[in-house]
Design a protein around this motif. Structure first.
Motif, mmCIF file in Angstrom:
data_model
loop_
_atom_site.group_PDB
_atom_site.id
_atom_site.type_symbol
_atom_site.label_atom_id
_atom_site.label_comp_id
_atom_site.label_asym_id
_atom_site.label_seq_id
_atom_site.Cartn_x
_atom_site.Cartn_y
_atom_site.Cartn_z
ATOM 1 N N ILE A 55 1.166 -1.556 0.303
ATOM 2 C CA ILE A 55 0.086 -0.088 -0.350
ATOM 3 C C ILE A 55 0.943 1.008 -0.026
ATOM 4 O O ILE A 55 0.353 2.268 -0.305
ATOM 5 C CB ILE A 55 -0.851 0.430 1.834
ATOM 6 C CG1 ILE A 55 -1.679 -1.072 1.109
ATOM 7 C CG2 ILE A 55 -1.478 1.406 1.096
ATOM 8 C CD1 ILE A 55 -3.211 -1.830 2.643
ATOM 9 N N TYR A 141 -3.354 1.008 -3.174
ATOM 10 C CA TYR A 141 -3.791 2.650 -2.029
ATOM 11 C C TYR A 141 -4.604 3.097 -1.822
ATOM 12 O O TYR A 141 -5.260 3.832 -1.761
ATOM 13 C CB TYR A 141 -2.320 3.257 -2.663
ATOM 14 C CG TYR A 141 -3.457 4.417 -2.108
ATOM 15 C CD1 TYR A 141 -2.210 4.629 -0.542
ATOM 16 C CD2 TYR A 141 -2.411 5.409 -2.682
ATOM 17 C CE1 TYR A 141 -2.676 5.998 -0.486
ATOM 18 C CE2 TYR A 141 -2.502 6.822 -2.700
ATOM 19 C CZ TYR A 141 -2.601 7.245 -1.147
ATOM 20 O OH TYR A 141 -3.174 8.039 -0.477
ATOM 21 N N SER A 144 -6.726 1.264 -0.830
ATOM 22 C CA SER A 144 -7.130 1.248 1.268
ATOM 23 C C SER A 144 -7.779 3.031 1.877
ATOM 24 O O SER A 144 -7.655 2.910 3.047
ATOM 25 C CB SER A 144 -5.388 1.405 1.949
ATOM 26 O OG SER A 144 -4.882 2.520 1.247
ATOM 27 N N CYS A 147 -11.210 2.447 2.997
ATOM 28 C CA CYS A 147 -11.583 0.292 3.125
ATOM 29 C C CYS A 147 -11.298 0.293 5.166
ATOM 30 O O CYS A 147 -11.013 -0.793 5.348
ATOM 31 C CB CYS A 147 -10.957 -0.387 2.554
ATOM 32 S SG CYS A 147 -11.580 -1.128 1.016
ATOM 33 N N MET A 151 -8.441 -5.592 5.067
ATOM 34 C CA MET A 151 -7.360 -5.929 4.276
ATOM 35 C C MET A 151 -8.559 -6.633 2.969
ATOM 36 O O MET A 151 -8.162 -6.023 1.889
ATOM 37 C CB MET A 151 -6.127 -6.562 4.501
ATOM 38 C CG MET A 151 -5.196 -5.782 5.482
ATOM 39 S SD MET A 151 -4.795 -4.273 4.307
ATOM 40 C CE MET A 151 -3.330 -5.092 3.108
ATOM 41 N N VAL A 154 -9.585 -4.224 0.895
ATOM 42 C CA VAL A 154 -8.150 -3.548 0.360
ATOM 43 C C VAL A 154 -7.733 -4.561 -1.083
ATOM 44 O O VAL A 154 -8.125 -4.186 -2.593
ATOM 45 C CB VAL A 154 -7.393 -3.297 0.994
ATOM 46 C CG1 VAL A 154 -5.867 -3.504 -0.353
ATOM 47 C CG2 VAL A 154 -7.413 -2.236 1.856
#
Length: 185
Positions: A55, A141, A144, A147, A151, A154
């Motif tokens: 990320i 990224y 993320s 989110c 994970m 993501v």
């Protein structure tokens, strides 16, 4: 100030305001991947384990070689300097509902090939600006941002997306031509 100077100043001010206006992003349920390719895009998964380091690397791509920040803004809200006047506006990656209806594969498809619904979103991989790996890093990224620390969100597989509750909630406020788009493919 005379009338002409006031009129010119008013016209210039209105012109500047309209030049920097931002249009809303395209509805999150309207795919940017062509219908004949969406199943394959949804099935794509990151080619590496997604970690905090991936990320972080994606953030470097987003703000560097990928130049994503130009339109999507440094914070990923779709408010970068290149976004002014775009219709539809660039995607707001901080919108958690977007991550709930779009897979990471769909996002990589757009980064790779461009968006048929937004000509300003060119295919950065097909143009040779970034690599496939960098596209995946940038998308991790971007995901993320909406989110948080989830994970599974993501990585955004089609299975994870299909289990999210946003479809019915979002459909109630859609234009008629968008209803059923997310679940029709």
């Amino acid at each position: 100030m005379n009338k002409w100077a006031g009129a010119v100043l008013g016209t210039v001010t209105l012109g500047l305001l309209s030049a920097t206006a931002y249009s809303a992003e395209l509805d999150i349920l309207k795919p940017r991947v062509p219908a004949d390719q969406i199943a394959a895009a949804k099935a794509m998964k990151p080619p590496f384990p997604v970690t905090a380091a991936v990320i972080a690397k994606g953030k470097e791509v987003f703000n560097g070689a990928g130049t994503c920040y130009t339109c999507h803004g440094v914070g990923g809200k779709g408010d970068g300097p290149g976004a002014a006047g775009m219709d539809p506006g660039p995607r707001n990656f901080t919108n958690h509902q977007f991550e709930q209806v779009r897979t990471a594969g769909e996002m990589v498809w757009v980064v790779s090939n461009g968006s048929p619904l937004q000509p300003a979103m060119v295919g950065f991989v097909s143009a040779g600006q970034i690599t496939d790996k960098q596209a995946w890093e940038a998308v991790m990224y971007e995901r993320s941002l909406g989110c948080g620390g989830d994970m599974d969100c993501v990585t955004g597989s089609a299975d994870w997306v299909s289990k999210q509750p946003v479809h019915e909630e979002a459909a109630s406020s859609l234009k008629p031509e968008y209803i059923g788009v997310a679940s029709a493919h």
